[in-house]
Design a protein around this motif. Structure first.
Motif, PDB file in Angstrom:
ATOM      1  N   THR A 119       0.845  -1.194   0.000  1.00  0.00           N
ATOM      2  CA  THR A 119       0.000   0.000   0.000  1.00  0.00           C
ATOM      3  C   THR A 119       0.879   1.242   0.000  1.00  0.00           C
ATOM      4  OG1 THR A 119      -0.109   0.002   2.427  1.00  0.00           O
ATOM      5  CG2 THR A 119      -1.856  -1.172   1.254  1.00  0.00           C
ATOM      6  N   PRO A 120       0.442   2.314  -0.657  1.00  0.00           N
ATOM      7  CA  PRO A 120       1.231   3.549  -0.682  1.00  0.00           C
ATOM      8  C   PRO A 120       1.349   4.155   0.707  1.00  0.00           C
ATOM      9  CG  PRO A 120      -0.938   3.926  -1.638  1.00  0.00           C
ATOM     10  CD  PRO A 120      -0.809   2.446  -1.425  1.00  0.00           C
ATOM     11  N   ASN A 121       2.551   4.547   1.070  1.00  0.00           N
ATOM     12  CA  ASN A 121       2.812   5.127   2.378  1.00  0.00           C
ATOM     13  C   ASN A 121       2.771   6.642   2.281  1.00  0.00           C
ATOM     14  OD1 ASN A 121       3.550   5.515   5.034  1.00  0.00           O
ATOM     15  ND2 ASN A 121       5.745   5.266   4.635  1.00  0.00           N
ATOM     16  N   GLY A 122       1.753   7.252   2.877  1.00  0.00           N
ATOM     17  CA  GLY A 122       1.628   8.698   2.865  1.00  0.00           C
ATOM     18  C   GLY A 122       0.797   9.203   1.691  1.00  0.00           C
ATOM     19  N   LYS A 123       0.302  10.424   1.856  1.00  0.00           N
ATOM     20  CA  LYS A 123      -0.574  11.046   0.858  1.00  0.00           C
ATOM     21  C   LYS A 123       0.122  11.226  -0.485  1.00  0.00           C
ATOM     22  CE  LYS A 123      -3.455  15.171   0.158  1.00  0.00           C
ATOM     23  NZ  LYS A 123      -3.935  16.435   0.761  1.00  0.00           N
ATOM     24  N   GLY A 124       1.388  11.660  -0.456  1.00  0.00           N
ATOM     25  CA  GLY A 124       2.110  11.908  -1.697  1.00  0.00           C
ATOM     26  C   GLY A 124       2.257  10.667  -2.543  1.00  0.00           C
ATOM     27  N   ASN A 125       2.631   9.554  -1.924  1.00  0.00           N
ATOM     28  CA  ASN A 125       2.790   8.300  -2.667  1.00  0.00           C
ATOM     29  C   ASN A 125       1.453   7.796  -3.200  1.00  0.00           C
ATOM     30  OD1 ASN A 125       5.591   8.088  -2.330  1.00  0.00           O
ATOM     31  ND2 ASN A 125       5.357   7.126  -0.322  1.00  0.00           N
ATOM     32  N   ALA A 126       0.390   7.968  -2.419  1.00  0.00           N
ATOM     33  CA  ALA A 126      -0.933   7.552  -2.875  1.00  0.00           C
ATOM     34  C   ALA A 126      -1.383   8.380  -4.082  1.00  0.00           C
ATOM     35  CB  ALA A 126      -1.946   7.676  -1.740  1.00  0.00           C
ATOM     36  N   GLN A 127      -1.065   9.671  -4.074  1.00  0.00           N
ATOM     37  CA  GLN A 127      -1.435  10.535  -5.193  1.00  0.00           C
ATOM     38  C   GLN A 127      -0.668  10.192  -6.462  1.00  0.00           C
ATOM     39  OE1 GLN A 127      -0.742  14.362  -3.281  1.00  0.00           O
ATOM     40  NE2 GLN A 127      -2.945  14.746  -3.136  1.00  0.00           N
ATOM     41  N   ARG A 128       0.552   9.688  -6.305  1.00  0.00           N
ATOM     42  CA  ARG A 128       1.370   9.346  -7.474  1.00  0.00           C
ATOM     43  C   ARG A 128       1.003   7.992  -8.075  1.00  0.00           C
ATOM     44  NH1 ARG A 128       5.265  12.353  -4.524  1.00  0.00           N
ATOM     45  NH2 ARG A 128       5.850  10.539  -3.255  1.00  0.00           N
ATOM     46  N   LEU A 129       0.302   7.172  -7.309  1.00  0.00           N
ATOM     47  CA  LEU A 129      -0.086   5.853  -7.802  1.00  0.00           C
ATOM     48  C   LEU A 129      -1.163   5.992  -8.876  1.00  0.00           C
ATOM     49  CD1 LEU A 129       0.869   3.009  -6.880  1.00  0.00           C
ATOM     50  CD2 LEU A 129      -1.266   2.833  -5.595  1.00  0.00           C
ATOM     51  N   GLN A 130      -1.069   5.195  -9.923  1.00  0.00           N
ATOM     52  CA  GLN A 130      -2.064   5.239 -10.988  1.00  0.00           C
ATOM     53  C   GLN A 130      -3.461   4.956 -10.428  1.00  0.00           C
ATOM     54  OE1 GLN A 130      -0.972   2.539 -14.114  1.00  0.00           O
ATOM     55  NE2 GLN A 130       0.607   3.897 -14.931  1.00  0.00           N
ATOM     56  N   ARG A 131      -4.465   5.544 -11.058  1.00  0.00           N
ATOM     57  CA  ARG A 131      -5.840   5.394 -10.568  1.00  0.00           C
ATOM     58  C   ARG A 131      -6.253   3.935 -10.481  1.00  0.00           C
ATOM     59  NH1 ARG A 131      -7.823   9.963 -14.847  1.00  0.00           N
ATOM     60  NH2 ARG A 131      -7.337  11.827 -13.610  1.00  0.00           N
ATOM     61  N   GLU A 132      -5.904   3.172 -11.523  1.00  0.00           N
ATOM     62  CA  GLU A 132      -6.262   1.755 -11.523  1.00  0.00           C
ATOM     63  C   GLU A 132      -5.620   1.031 -10.342  1.00  0.00           C
ATOM     64  OE1 GLU A 132      -6.270   2.940 -15.942  1.00  0.00           O
ATOM     65  OE2 GLU A 132      -5.144   3.430 -14.121  1.00  0.00           O
ATOM     66  N   GLU A 133      -4.348   1.348 -10.086  1.00  0.00           N
ATOM     67  CA  GLU A 133      -3.626   0.668  -9.019  1.00  0.00           C
ATOM     68  C   GLU A 133      -4.182   1.024  -7.644  1.00  0.00           C
ATOM     69  OE1 GLU A 133      -1.323  -1.778  -9.111  1.00  0.00           O
ATOM     70  OE2 GLU A 133      -1.903  -1.788 -11.225  1.00  0.00           O
ATOM     71  N   LEU A 134      -4.510   2.291  -7.443  1.00  0.00           N
ATOM     72  CA  LEU A 134      -5.051   2.710  -6.154  1.00  0.00           C
ATOM     73  C   LEU A 134      -6.411   2.052  -5.909  1.00  0.00           C
ATOM     74  CD1 LEU A 134      -4.523   4.386  -3.661  1.00  0.00           C
ATOM     75  CD2 LEU A 134      -5.543   6.369  -4.805  1.00  0.00           C
ATOM     76  N   THR A 135      -7.224   1.979  -6.960  1.00  0.00           N
ATOM     77  CA  THR A 135      -8.523   1.305  -6.842  1.00  0.00           C
ATOM     78  C   THR A 135      -8.328  -0.171  -6.542  1.00  0.00           C
ATOM     79  OG1 THR A 135      -9.426   2.850  -8.486  1.00  0.00           O
ATOM     80  CG2 THR A 135     -10.736   0.895  -7.982  1.00  0.00           C
ATOM     81  N   ARG A 136      -7.347  -0.787  -7.193  1.00  0.00           N
ATOM     82  CA  ARG A 136      -7.077  -2.211  -6.980  1.00  0.00           C
ATOM     83  C   ARG A 136      -6.603  -2.468  -5.545  1.00  0.00           C
ATOM     84  NH1 ARG A 136      -4.309  -2.846 -11.137  1.00  0.00           N
ATOM     85  NH2 ARG A 136      -5.945  -3.710 -12.464  1.00  0.00           N
ATOM     86  N   VAL A 137      -5.793  -1.580  -5.008  1.00  0.00           N
ATOM     87  CA  VAL A 137      -5.330  -1.726  -3.626  1.00  0.00           C
ATOM     88  C   VAL A 137      -6.519  -1.687  -2.660  1.00  0.00           C
ATOM     89  CG1 VAL A 137      -4.108  -0.535  -1.754  1.00  0.00           C
ATOM     90  CG2 VAL A 137      -2.982  -0.868  -3.953  1.00  0.00           C
ATOM     91  N   ILE A 138      -7.439  -0.759  -2.883  1.00  0.00           N
ATOM     92  CA  ILE A 138      -8.634  -0.657  -2.033  1.00  0.00           C
ATOM     93  C   ILE A 138      -9.427  -1.963  -2.064  1.00  0.00           C
ATOM     94  CG2 ILE A 138     -10.865   0.508  -1.738  1.00  0.00           C
ATOM     95  CD1 ILE A 138      -9.475   3.042  -2.922  1.00  0.00           C
ATOM     96  N   LEU A 139      -9.636  -2.495  -3.266  1.00  0.00           N
ATOM     97  CA  LEU A 139     -10.413  -3.728  -3.399  1.00  0.00           C
ATOM     98  C   LEU A 139      -9.690  -4.915  -2.766  1.00  0.00           C
ATOM     99  CD1 LEU A 139     -11.814  -3.314  -7.033  1.00  0.00           C
ATOM    100  CD2 LEU A 139     -13.137  -3.352  -4.901  1.00  0.00           C
ATOM    101  N   MET A 140      -8.380  -4.979  -2.919  1.00  0.00           N
ATOM    102  CA  MET A 140      -7.621  -6.078  -2.322  1.00  0.00           C
ATOM    103  C   MET A 140      -7.728  -6.064  -0.798  1.00  0.00           C
ATOM    104  SD  MET A 140      -4.180  -6.197  -4.706  1.00  0.00           S
ATOM    105  CE  MET A 140      -3.416  -7.508  -3.757  1.00  0.00           C
ATOM    106  N   LEU A 141      -7.653  -4.873  -0.202  1.00  0.00           N
ATOM    107  CA  LEU A 141      -7.796  -4.771   1.244  1.00  0.00           C
ATOM    108  C   LEU A 141      -9.185  -5.226   1.691  1.00  0.00           C
ATOM    109  CD1 LEU A 141      -6.014  -1.356   1.969  1.00  0.00           C
ATOM    110  CD2 LEU A 141      -5.232  -3.630   2.688  1.00  0.00           C
ATOM    111  N   LEU A 142     -10.208  -4.814   0.961  1.00  0.00           N
ATOM    112  CA  LEU A 142     -11.578  -5.179   1.336  1.00  0.00           C
ATOM    113  C   LEU A 142     -11.800  -6.684   1.215  1.00  0.00           C
ATOM    114  CD1 LEU A 142     -13.465  -2.199  -0.335  1.00  0.00           C
ATOM    115  CD2 LEU A 142     -13.309  -2.662   2.124  1.00  0.00           C
TER     116      LEU A 142
END
Length: 218
Positions: free
Chosen positions: A83-106
């Motif tokens: 998972t991206p550590n911190g707001k800056g890293n999360a913002q730099r992650l591609q939209r698809e990847e950030l969405t995928r991380v959310i779904l994987m956690l759930l």
């Protein structure tokens, strides 16, 4: 072609569900992407609030009586999900990847929370109110995953993301949830880990919304 709907519960008390979808059909209310984001973020806020409440109840009951202070395990079963550590890293992650991380956690929390509720229901020292909160958390993870899948579907239809991430998370995420690691965690440790992950999910959803529809409350 059948369009699926999902019911999300909002507010500080459980209310009658409203069926929402990304395409119009009978009995289904079409929402904009901004409204879909608002729904899942509100749902996530409520889920994290319940988690905080139950975590506080555990602290009040267990920590003073059993001297668990400083003994919380930080080896959460979702630690292998990057998972991206911190707001800056999360913002730099591609939209698809950030969405995928959310779904994987759930997905990874589906089975652990259900077993946590089963454990709570046999805790005679806890009242039904706490047990009901545990059941709510389990149900809300399921509903939130379905809601995020709807957001992903809408983003793909609008061309905001190129690849589909609204299907169930990759098999490795499910295996994390079905593996032995979370079975070895104590209830308090598991709740601590879920509180941490639910906060991540909540923050990632807000960041994702502000990157895609910044004109709506960002």
């Amino acid at each position: 072609h059948t369009h699926r709907c999902i019911a999300l519960y909002m507010g500080h008390t459980l209310r009658a569900p409203l069926s929402i979808c990304t395409n119009a059909h009978a009995g289904c209310h079409v929402l904009s992407l901004a409204n879909l984001f608002d729904r899942v973020i509100q749902h996530s806020t409520r889920m994290h609030s319940i988690t905080n409440d139950l975590h506080s109840e555990f602290e009040q009951y267990f920590l003073p009586s059993q001297n668990h202070v400083g003994r919380v395990s930080h080896n959460c079963h979702t630690s292998t999900i990057i998972t991206p550590n911190g707001k800056g890293n999360a913002q730099r992650l591609q939209r698809e990847e950030l969405t995928r991380v959310i779904l994987m956690l759930l997905v990874a929390w589906r089975d652990p929370l259900w077993h946590f509720h089963q454990s709570m229901s046999h805790q005679h020292d806890f009242n039904n109110f706490s047990s009901n909160k545990a059941l709510q958390m389990s149900d809300m993870v399921h509903e939130l995953r379905k809601g995020v899948e709807k957001v992903a579907e809408k983003m793909q239809k609008l061309g905001i993301i190129k690849t589909s991430v609204s299907k169930p998370a990759p098999p490795e995420a499910v295996q994390l949830a079905d593996g032995a690691r979370w079975h070895l965690m104590k209830d308090y440790d598991l709740l601590y880990c879920f509180r941490r992950d639910s906060n991540k999910i909540h923050n990632y959803l807000k960041l994702l919304k502000c990157r895609i529809v910044p004109e709506h409350g960002c």
